[in-house]
Design a protein around this motif. Structure first.
Motif, PDB file in Angstrom:
ATOM      1  N   LEU A   9       1.453   4.350   5.431  1.00  0.00           N
ATOM      2  CA  LEU A   9       0.745   3.421   6.315  1.00  0.00           C
ATOM      3  C   LEU A   9       0.204   2.258   5.493  1.00  0.00           C
ATOM      4  O   LEU A   9      -0.053   2.397   4.291  1.00  0.00           O
ATOM      5  N   ASP A  10      -0.004   1.136   6.141  1.00  0.00           N
ATOM      6  CA  ASP A  10      -0.688   0.010   5.512  1.00  0.00           C
ATOM      7  C   ASP A  10      -2.163   0.129   5.889  1.00  0.00           C
ATOM      8  O   ASP A  10      -2.561  -0.174   7.014  1.00  0.00           O
ATOM      9  N   GLU A  11      -2.977   0.600   4.940  1.00  0.00           N
ATOM     10  CA  GLU A  11      -4.384   0.871   5.218  1.00  0.00           C
ATOM     11  C   GLU A  11      -5.148  -0.380   5.616  1.00  0.00           C
ATOM     12  O   GLU A  11      -5.965  -0.356   6.540  1.00  0.00           O
ATOM     13  N   VAL A  12      -4.887  -1.485   4.955  1.00  0.00           N
ATOM     14  CA  VAL A  12      -5.594  -2.736   5.266  1.00  0.00           C
ATOM     15  C   VAL A  12      -5.263  -3.191   6.686  1.00  0.00           C
ATOM     16  O   VAL A  12      -6.156  -3.543   7.461  1.00  0.00           O
ATOM     17  N   ALA A  13      -3.989  -3.156   7.041  1.00  0.00           N
ATOM     18  CA  ALA A  13      -3.585  -3.561   8.397  1.00  0.00           C
ATOM     19  C   ALA A  13      -4.163  -2.618   9.441  1.00  0.00           C
ATOM     20  O   ALA A  13      -4.601  -3.056  10.512  1.00  0.00           O
ATOM     21  N   ALA A  14      -4.182  -1.318   9.132  1.00  0.00           N
ATOM     22  CA  ALA A  14      -4.720  -0.339  10.084  1.00  0.00           C
ATOM     23  C   ALA A  14      -6.215  -0.541  10.286  1.00  0.00           C
ATOM     24  O   ALA A  14      -6.710  -0.501  11.418  1.00  0.00           O
ATOM     25  N   ARG A  15      -6.956  -0.766   9.214  1.00  0.00           N
ATOM     26  CA  ARG A  15      -8.410  -0.973   9.339  1.00  0.00           C
ATOM     27  C   ARG A  15      -8.725  -2.288  10.065  1.00  0.00           C
ATOM     28  O   ARG A  15      -9.649  -2.349  10.865  1.00  0.00           O
ATOM     29  N   ILE A 129       0.185   2.556   1.573  1.00  0.00           N
ATOM     30  CA  ILE A 129       0.748   1.615   0.609  1.00  0.00           C
ATOM     31  C   ILE A 129      -0.264   1.371  -0.518  1.00  0.00           C
ATOM     32  O   ILE A 129       0.107   1.295  -1.692  1.00  0.00           O
ATOM     33  N   GLN A 130      -1.525   1.292  -0.164  1.00  0.00           N
ATOM     34  CA  GLN A 130      -2.563   1.022  -1.144  1.00  0.00           C
ATOM     35  C   GLN A 130      -2.680   2.187  -2.145  1.00  0.00           C
ATOM     36  O   GLN A 130      -2.996   1.945  -3.311  1.00  0.00           O
ATOM     37  N   ASP A 131      -2.426   3.413  -1.719  1.00  0.00           N
ATOM     38  CA  ASP A 131      -2.436   4.558  -2.646  1.00  0.00           C
ATOM     39  C   ASP A 131      -1.373   4.356  -3.717  1.00  0.00           C
ATOM     40  O   ASP A 131      -1.595   4.612  -4.903  1.00  0.00           O
TER      41      ASP A 131
END
Length: 135
Positions: A9-15, A129-131
């Motif tokens: 997942l794209d954490e930034v986009a999800a948040r 992705i950030q991980d």
């Protein structure tokens, strides 16, 4: 036979998507409560003898103005819920639940909290992705 790895997942986009959904949930909840108040004033407090016969032109006009505004707010809420659903890659039942939260008065407030917990737990549990960038 091997099971394909889950796409991160794209954490930034999800948040970011959840932040927009959170605002929409609160606005939708307030808009729906206002609509319920207007309909109560129109049909119960100032209504005529029949249930759907209004004798108050003021509340009829307020209702005719606010109802489409609320409909637009709900459509924005659904679009932002769909965006969050896509970013989190949830199943169809979760999308239907997100839409349902905006239909019952006050439920959008509880639904926003529930959704926040699901987003946080999914982001903690699933690869992002950030991980991969941090390693």
């Amino acid at each position: 036979m091997t099971v394909p790895a889950e796409r991160p997942l794209d954490e930034v986009a999800a948040r970011t998507s959840f932040a927009r959904f959170r605002v929409a949930s609160i606005v939708e909840g307030i808009a729906l409560l206002v609509l319920v108040g207007i309909m109560t004033m129109r049909y119960v407090v100032f209504g005529g003898d029949a249930w759907f016969t209004s004798t108050s032109p003021f509340w009829e006009q307020v209702s005719s103005v606010w109802s489409p505004i609320h409909g637009l707010i709900y459509m924005v809420y659904v679009v932002l819920g769909f965006d969050l659903w896509m970013k989190m890659r949830w199943g169809l039942p979760r999308m239907l639940l997100l839409m349902f939260f905006g239909v019952v008065p006050v439920l959008s407030f509880f639904g926003e909290r529930w959704t926040h917990q699901r987003v946080e737990s999914d982001l903690a549990r699933r690869p992002t992705i950030q991980d991969q960038e941090r390693v």
